[in-house]
Design a protein around this motif. Sequence first.
Motif, PDB file in Angstrom:
ATOM      1  N   GLU A 298       9.197  12.350 -11.218  1.00 43.23           N
ATOM      2  CA  GLU A 298       9.521  12.091 -12.619  1.00 43.23           C
ATOM      3  C   GLU A 298       8.555  12.700 -13.619  1.00 43.23           C
ATOM      4  OE1 GLU A 298      10.817   8.399 -13.968  1.00 43.23           O
ATOM      5  OE2 GLU A 298      12.104   8.036 -12.240  1.00 43.23           O
ATOM      6  N   GLY A 299       7.313  12.896 -13.236  1.00 44.47           N
ATOM      7  CA  GLY A 299       6.369  13.436 -14.198  1.00 44.47           C
ATOM      8  C   GLY A 299       4.977  13.530 -13.632  1.00 44.47           C
ATOM      9  N   LEU A 300       4.067  13.925 -14.498  1.00 47.25           N
ATOM     10  CA  LEU A 300       2.679  14.128 -14.086  1.00 47.25           C
ATOM     11  C   LEU A 300       2.051  12.853 -13.538  1.00 47.25           C
ATOM     12  CD1 LEU A 300       0.151  15.888 -13.893  1.00 47.25           C
ATOM     13  CD2 LEU A 300      -0.338  15.305 -16.283  1.00 47.25           C
ATOM     14  N   GLU A 301       2.354  11.711 -14.161  1.00 46.97           N
ATOM     15  CA  GLU A 301       1.754  10.455 -13.710  1.00 46.97           C
ATOM     16  C   GLU A 301       2.120  10.170 -12.255  1.00 46.97           C
ATOM     17  OE1 GLU A 301       2.137   5.751 -14.787  1.00 46.97           O
ATOM     18  OE2 GLU A 301       2.030   7.163 -16.459  1.00 46.97           O
ATOM     19  N   ARG A 302       3.373  10.370 -11.900  1.00 53.08           N
ATOM     20  CA  ARG A 302       3.806  10.145 -10.511  1.00 53.08           C
ATOM     21  C   ARG A 302       3.172  11.189  -9.580  1.00 53.08           C
ATOM     22  NH1 ARG A 302       4.308   7.518  -6.122  1.00 53.08           N
ATOM     23  NH2 ARG A 302       5.955   8.259  -4.748  1.00 53.08           N
ATOM     24  N   ALA A 303       3.086  12.431 -10.012  1.00 58.95           N
ATOM     25  CA  ALA A 303       2.457  13.467  -9.193  1.00 58.95           C
ATOM     26  C   ALA A 303       0.987  13.112  -8.914  1.00 58.95           C
ATOM     27  CB  ALA A 303       2.555  14.830  -9.871  1.00 58.95           C
ATOM     28  N   VAL A 304       0.324  12.568  -9.910  1.00 59.80           N
ATOM     29  CA  VAL A 304      -1.075  12.160  -9.734  1.00 59.80           C
ATOM     30  C   VAL A 304      -1.166  10.989  -8.746  1.00 59.80           C
ATOM     31  CG1 VAL A 304      -3.050  11.123 -10.939  1.00 59.80           C
ATOM     32  CG2 VAL A 304      -1.872  13.103 -11.929  1.00 59.80           C
ATOM     33  N   GLU A 305      -0.214  10.047  -8.828  1.00 59.19           N
ATOM     34  CA  GLU A 305      -0.189   8.932  -7.865  1.00 59.19           C
ATOM     35  C   GLU A 305      -0.031   9.449  -6.436  1.00 59.19           C
ATOM     36  OE1 GLU A 305       2.074   5.647 -10.714  1.00 59.19           O
ATOM     37  OE2 GLU A 305       3.003   6.279  -8.842  1.00 59.19           O
ATOM     38  N   ILE A 306       0.895  10.389  -6.260  1.00 54.23           N
ATOM     39  CA  ILE A 306       1.124  10.946  -4.920  1.00 54.23           C
ATOM     40  C   ILE A 306      -0.139  11.673  -4.441  1.00 54.23           C
ATOM     41  CG2 ILE A 306       2.463  12.631  -3.591  1.00 54.23           C
ATOM     42  CD1 ILE A 306       4.818  12.022  -5.563  1.00 54.23           C
ATOM     43  N   ALA A 307      -0.747  12.442  -5.322  1.00 52.51           N
ATOM     44  CA  ALA A 307      -1.961  13.189  -4.955  1.00 52.51           C
ATOM     45  C   ALA A 307      -3.073  12.228  -4.526  1.00 52.51           C
ATOM     46  CB  ALA A 307      -2.416  14.059  -6.122  1.00 52.51           C
ATOM     47  N   ALA A 308      -3.236  11.153  -5.262  1.00 50.24           N
ATOM     48  CA  ALA A 308      -4.284  10.180  -4.916  1.00 50.24           C
ATOM     49  C   ALA A 308      -3.993   9.556  -3.552  1.00 50.24           C
ATOM     50  CB  ALA A 308      -4.387   9.101  -5.992  1.00 50.24           C
ATOM     51  N   PHE A 309      -2.711   9.281  -3.294  1.00 47.50           N
ATOM     52  CA  PHE A 309      -2.348   8.689  -2.005  1.00 47.50           C
ATOM     53  C   PHE A 309      -2.653   9.649  -0.855  1.00 47.50           C
ATOM     54  CE2 PHE A 309       0.973   8.242   1.299  1.00 47.50           C
ATOM     55  CZ  PHE A 309       0.494   7.081   1.882  1.00 47.50           C
ATOM     56  N   VAL A 310      -2.186  10.888  -0.941  1.00 44.54           N
ATOM     57  CA  VAL A 310      -2.414  11.813   0.181  1.00 44.54           C
ATOM     58  C   VAL A 310      -3.891  12.158   0.330  1.00 44.54           C
ATOM     59  CG1 VAL A 310      -0.074  12.731   0.181  1.00 44.54           C
ATOM     60  CG2 VAL A 310      -1.841  13.898  -1.140  1.00 44.54           C
ATOM     61  N   SER A 311      -4.658  12.012  -0.721  1.00 49.06           N
ATOM     62  CA  SER A 311      -6.097  12.260  -0.649  1.00 49.06           C
ATOM     63  C   SER A 311      -6.801  11.274   0.274  1.00 49.06           C
ATOM     64  CB  SER A 311      -6.712  12.174  -2.056  1.00 49.06           C
ATOM     65  OG  SER A 311      -8.101  12.298  -2.003  1.00 49.06           O
ATOM     66  N   THR A 312      -6.158  10.131   0.507  1.00 45.81           N
ATOM     67  CA  THR A 312      -6.787   9.096   1.332  1.00 45.81           C
ATOM     68  C   THR A 312      -6.531   9.280   2.819  1.00 45.81           C
ATOM     69  OG1 THR A 312      -4.902   7.584   1.176  1.00 45.81           O
ATOM     70  CG2 THR A 312      -6.611   7.398  -0.533  1.00 45.81           C
ATOM     71  N   ALA A 313      -6.006  10.419   3.225  1.00 43.59           N
ATOM     72  CA  ALA A 313      -5.782  10.665   4.660  1.00 43.59           C
ATOM     73  C   ALA A 313      -7.063  10.363   5.432  1.00 43.59           C
ATOM     74  CB  ALA A 313      -5.354  12.111   4.882  1.00 43.59           C
ATOM     75  N   PRO A 314      -6.918   9.701   6.575  1.00 43.60           N
ATOM     76  CA  PRO A 314      -8.122   9.314   7.323  1.00 43.60           C
ATOM     77  C   PRO A 314      -8.782  10.498   8.013  1.00 43.60           C
ATOM     78  CG  PRO A 314      -6.161   8.708   8.546  1.00 43.60           C
ATOM     79  CD  PRO A 314      -5.691   9.234   7.218  1.00 43.60           C
ATOM     80  N   GLY A 315     -10.081  10.391   8.101  1.00 42.67           N
ATOM     81  CA  GLY A 315     -10.890  11.385   8.813  1.00 42.67           C
ATOM     82  C   GLY A 315     -11.671  10.714   9.923  1.00 42.67           C
ATOM     83  N   PRO A 316     -12.830  11.266  10.261  1.00 41.99           N
ATOM     84  CA  PRO A 316     -13.647  10.685  11.326  1.00 41.99           C
ATOM     85  C   PRO A 316     -13.968   9.214  11.072  1.00 41.99           C
ATOM     86  CG  PRO A 316     -14.501  12.818  10.698  1.00 41.99           C
ATOM     87  CD  PRO A 316     -13.429  12.477   9.706  1.00 41.99           C
ATOM     88  N   GLY A 317     -13.822   8.413  12.090  1.00 44.89           N
ATOM     89  CA  GLY A 317     -14.098   6.992  11.968  1.00 44.89           C
ATOM     90  C   GLY A 317     -13.060   6.251  11.147  1.00 44.89           C
ATOM     91  N   GLY A 318     -11.959   6.928  10.795  1.00 47.75           N
ATOM     92  CA  GLY A 318     -10.909   6.294  10.003  1.00 47.75           C
ATOM     93  C   GLY A 318     -11.207   6.240   8.519  1.00 47.75           C
ATOM     94  N   ARG A 319     -12.339   6.799   8.109  1.00 44.84           N
ATOM     95  CA  ARG A 319     -12.695   6.788   6.690  1.00 44.84           C
ATOM     96  C   ARG A 319     -11.762   7.707   5.900  1.00 44.84           C
ATOM     97  NH1 ARG A 319     -18.099   9.197   6.132  1.00 44.84           N
ATOM     98  NH2 ARG A 319     -17.239  10.419   7.811  1.00 44.84           N
TER      99      ARG A 319
END
Length: 131
Positions: free
Chosen positions: A91-112
């Motif tokens: 729908e817009g930039l605000e939703r795109a930013v929400e999605i970006a923040a979510f995918v940024s939290t992908a887990p790495g070593p130790g699940g962090r």
Amino acid sequence: MLLMQFSGNMSDELPPIGTWSESELQAHIAFMVGANQKLAASGELVDAQGLAMPATARIVRAGRDGAPLVTEGPFAETKEFLAGYWIVDCEGLERAVEIAAFVSTAPGPGGRPLNMPIEVRQVMSAPSEEM
């Protein structure tokens, strides 16, 4: 378009992905697959792809005769590179930013959460035929 970046600065905090345990890799991949499934279910996913490491990249430009001039990576003057992307129709930039923040939290070593930087850019449409 959401551009997942990797920075050489992050390598100080993260061990190379080749050193992650099998379970850490599986958790990371499962997160990304789940994120894409959620975006597909909401009708927002257009495309998403991970990209190979910069060492496999080539820069191509046309020479004077139009023949390709190829330069092999990596890109010596920058430590940042594109690791993958999502094209979303939302729908817009605000939703795109929400999605970006979510995918940024992908887990790495130790699940962090990796908290990788995700650049959000609008995909421009072609100019109208009236131009």
